[in-house]
Design an enzyme around this catalytic site. Sequence first.
Site, mmCIF file in Angstrom:
data_model
loop_
_atom_site.group_PDB
_atom_site.id
_atom_site.type_symbol
_atom_site.label_atom_id
_atom_site.label_comp_id
_atom_site.label_asym_id
_atom_site.label_seq_id
_atom_site.Cartn_x
_atom_site.Cartn_y
_atom_site.Cartn_z
ATOM 1 C CB ALA A 1 -32.915 10.871 18.963
ATOM 2 N N GLY B 1 -31.099 15.589 19.739
ATOM 3 C CA GLY B 1 -30.363 15.202 20.935
ATOM 4 C C GLY B 1 -28.889 15.513 20.921
ATOM 5 C CD GLU C 1 -32.984 17.334 23.629
ATOM 6 O OE1 GLU C 1 -32.768 16.248 22.653
ATOM 7 O OE2 GLU C 1 -33.790 17.977 24.240
ATOM 8 C CD GLU D 1 -35.263 17.715 19.127
ATOM 9 O OE1 GLU D 1 -35.169 18.756 18.554
ATOM 10 O OE2 GLU D 1 -34.207 17.025 19.814
HETATM 11 C C1 TC6 Z 1 -34.196 14.011 18.499
HETATM 12 O O1 TC6 Z 1 -33.002 13.930 18.337
HETATM 13 C C2 TC6 Z 1 -35.017 13.785 19.560
HETATM 14 C C3 TC6 Z 1 -34.583 13.435 20.846
HETATM 15 C C4 TC6 Z 1 -35.284 13.571 21.918
HETATM 16 C C5 TC6 Z 1 -35.228 11.896 22.529
HETATM 17 C C6 TC6 Z 1 -35.887 11.841 23.873
HETATM 18 N N1 TC6 Z 1 -31.157 9.386 12.666
HETATM 19 O O2 TC6 Z 1 -29.930 14.475 5.062
HETATM 20 P P1 TC6 Z 1 -29.019 13.525 4.385
HETATM 21 C C7 TC6 Z 1 -29.263 9.549 7.750
HETATM 22 S S1 TC6 Z 1 -34.777 13.670 16.760
HETATM 23 C C8 TC6 Z 1 -31.205 8.509 11.977
HETATM 24 O O3 TC6 Z 1 -28.937 12.594 3.216
HETATM 25 P P2 TC6 Z 1 -27.418 16.050 4.494
HETATM 26 C C9 TC6 Z 1 -30.361 9.922 6.662
HETATM 27 O O4 TC6 Z 1 -31.367 9.306 6.766
HETATM 28 C C10 TC6 Z 1 -33.496 13.898 15.588
HETATM 29 N N2 TC6 Z 1 -30.440 8.709 10.418
HETATM 30 O O5 TC6 Z 1 -27.624 14.175 4.701
HETATM 31 C C11 TC6 Z 1 -29.361 9.727 5.452
HETATM 32 O O6 TC6 Z 1 -29.284 8.173 5.487
HETATM 33 P P3 TC6 Z 1 -29.309 7.511 4.063
HETATM 34 C C12 TC6 Z 1 -33.180 15.439 15.682
HETATM 35 C C13 TC6 Z 1 -30.183 9.884 10.163
HETATM 36 O O7 TC6 Z 1 -26.019 16.263 4.697
HETATM 37 C C14 TC6 Z 1 -27.769 10.233 6.037
HETATM 38 O O8 TC6 Z 1 -28.098 10.224 7.527
HETATM 39 N N3 TC6 Z 1 -32.468 15.431 14.296
HETATM 40 C C15 TC6 Z 1 -30.323 10.993 11.018
HETATM 41 O O9 TC6 Z 1 -28.323 16.438 3.494
HETATM 42 C C16 TC6 Z 1 -27.453 11.400 5.429
HETATM 43 O O10 TC6 Z 1 -28.512 12.447 5.440
HETATM 44 C C17 TC6 Z 1 -32.776 15.777 13.348
HETATM 45 O O11 TC6 Z 1 -33.934 15.891 13.158
HETATM 46 C C18 TC6 Z 1 -30.840 10.604 12.431
HETATM 47 N N4 TC6 Z 1 -30.914 11.713 13.286
HETATM 48 O O12 TC6 Z 1 -28.014 16.111 6.010
HETATM 49 C C19 TC6 Z 1 -31.827 15.954 11.976
HETATM 50 N N5 TC6 Z 1 -29.993 12.270 10.446
HETATM 51 O O13 TC6 Z 1 -27.925 7.960 3.518
HETATM 52 C C20 TC6 Z 1 -32.162 14.969 10.780
HETATM 53 C C21 TC6 Z 1 -29.630 11.897 9.275
HETATM 54 O O14 TC6 Z 1 -29.349 6.140 4.395
HETATM 55 N N6 TC6 Z 1 -31.306 15.058 9.937
HETATM 56 N N7 TC6 Z 1 -29.801 10.537 9.122
HETATM 57 O O15 TC6 Z 1 -30.457 8.184 3.193
HETATM 58 C C22 TC6 Z 1 -30.920 16.305 9.259
HETATM 59 O O16 TC6 Z 1 -31.513 17.277 9.139
HETATM 60 C C23 TC6 Z 1 -29.840 15.896 8.056
HETATM 61 O O17 TC6 Z 1 -29.962 14.444 7.729
HETATM 62 C C24 TC6 Z 1 -28.477 16.462 8.228
HETATM 63 C C25 TC6 Z 1 -27.356 15.972 7.138
HETATM 64 C C26 TC6 Z 1 -28.386 17.860 8.346
HETATM 65 C C27 TC6 Z 1 -28.103 15.793 9.644
#
Ligand code: TC6
Length: 697
Positions: free
Chosen positions: A63, A102, A105, A125
Amino acid sequence: MTDVVTYTRHDEIAVLRIANPPVNALSQAVRQGLSDAMDRAESEDGVKAVLIVGDGRAFIAGADIKEFGKPPMEPNLPDLCTRIEASPLLVVASMHGVSLGGGLEVALGCHYRVAQPSARVGLPEVHLGILPGAGGTQRLPRLTGAEKAVEAITTGRHIKAPEALELGIIDKIEEGDPETVGLAYARDLLASNAARRPVSEMPNPQGIDWDATHAALLKKGRGQLSPATAMRAVQAASELPFDEGIKRERELFMDLMNTDQRKGLIHAFFNERAVSNLPELKGVAPRALQSIGVIGGGTMGAGIATACLLSGLNVVMIEMSDDAAEAAKGRIGGNLAGALKRGKINQEKHDNLLSIALEVSQNYDSLKDVDLVIEAVFEEMDVKKQVFAKLDAACKPGCVLASNTSYLDVNEIAASTTRPADVIGLHFFSPAHVMKLLEVVVADQTAPDVVATGFALGKMLGKVAVRAGVCDGFIGNRILSTYRAVAGHMVLDGASPFQIDDALTDFGFAMGPFAVADLAGLDIGWATRKRKAATRHPDERVPTYIDRLCEQGHYGQKTGEGYYIYEKGKRGGTPNPKILELIKDEQQTLGITPRDFSDAEIVRRYMCAMVNEAAEVVGEGIARRPLDVDMTLLFGYGFPRYWGGPMKWADIQGLDAVLADIERYGQEDAWFWQPAPLLKQLVAEGRTFDDLNKEAA
Ligand code: TC6
């Protein structure tokens, strides 16, 4: 249809391609685009299957976290996953890079899943204080069984494709362009008349001992709610029909969405990344880094050398004698053996690091080619100055000269060289190859590209680097000395060290201050108290009961006795009854009648002291932004991540309430509790610490 989702036809297959850089987060536009594209595929003649792929480096990272806390926008993600699953067409996901939250999902809503060998999937999450709220807690356990799903969801770990295949999360692994692989798979499925296969129609997973698992998760999470709550949602998958399970998942999801923990964890997620984005460094190129010098091979120097070696840098270590050099090699060898055991490196890499990448020398001339050198010698100004004079003479022009000092004046160290612009503080935390925090201490004359190089090194080492200005203890240790002091005051007034430690670990700290003191060694604080005695303000309250224990040769964990008594081979200690006697004696000498403290008051005073000093640190510009303090405390001081850091905690409490408490405590001890000017200003203006973060962005 939005341009973040494109629709193309390949005969009987409609390809839905998500292109929302950098990681294809499921923003409203993406959700709408997928929903519209599904409608179109179902309405067009001749379409028999849908293939969903991601553009760029990931399938979907989840998400869009930036939308959290804002009013919900249709279509919501759970409905989208249900809508995809309910399609009469055969729906296939072809996954590469990460499929997280998501993102997974959505894939679980598809009928079949193929992934690249390098792909990773997961439901992380809980690390954001929520649970997989788009059917993940209901669908995953139907594929993997309840126990495996609970493990995956409550740890949020990334699962590599081979394991995901074994667990039944994906159906096939195939290398190649994700769209080509996905099309071939969809064609095979159509050719074999494969049926739609909605996960929601699979049988409920068998139950496990839910209550015992719930209790264990609460304990392990030190008060973090999301893992234990997510487990309850998996329980619903086992006990309820799918539709009711989804409703239960939604209720639990909304409960978590409304918690402060969710706010704290999302603050931590974004600011862990924002902390190294310094406006002053935009466009400033760091100096090249290939080879690092480390002066001193004690625990700290060996840890720093290990971190550098593991990150692919060559290391030249300087020690003073053959024996010291051997001991340093032994320490680094021990650290690398640990990395080998944990599977971080293989045997060949381990051997090469020790025999090729590391040089231990007693001669400063060996440093002539290094790009950056980190001094990690005894914490005394004269010793540091002697080392920097030698570095000044031995290192090439442009080499960055860094000190790992944790308290001393980096300006004074820099002034002892002929090149103060090249001098910086790089404050690592022990063990340096494990702890994530790096304070980059910028002195008055440090050149911008030297600061950029400090941050570049932090990134190479996988650290969270925070900019700090020069003062006694920089950001972290300066704030630590203040909240440590208030713990001492509370002991004098009647709270036992054991109650304080317990109250703070219940609040979520990894350890309480007295257990930490035992770990660090009580002799360190004792020496500092003796050193500072002559210059101490007469109103400063400093307990001395613990000095009596030190006088008897008891220094904490290393001698087996301190605040706690440590038995060989056992982790943790039991409260030392002698401590309570010593405290009583001191209270009698000082004429203090001890009073009761509630755990809530202990936490409040400790936190207020922390926040007040942190506001001073920000007000003085030692930390540029409140978020720099938050990340320092999270990554170097065991602060509970789910509070987001002390400044976020204060924002959540309300700064006016925090200030009111500080002023109230000031009526007892006006010298210690002086409200920080910045805190007063923010309260007067009705602003928060987070407002300051936003203004600085
Ligand atoms: C969910 O899905 C809930 C679902 C239920 C709903 C009902 N959204 O970490 P990096 C940005 S909850 C927005 O530097 P990497 C991050 O801020 C979500 N932005 O790169 C950064 O921005 P910046 C569950 C996001 O290669 C840029 O992308 N998912 C999101 O070291 C690059 O990120 C997670 O928790 C996002 N979801 O790692 C995954 N994800 O450049 C969270 C990333 O402006 N993310 N950004 O600073 C990660 O674990 C890591 O970012 C990665 C990439 C493994 C995807």
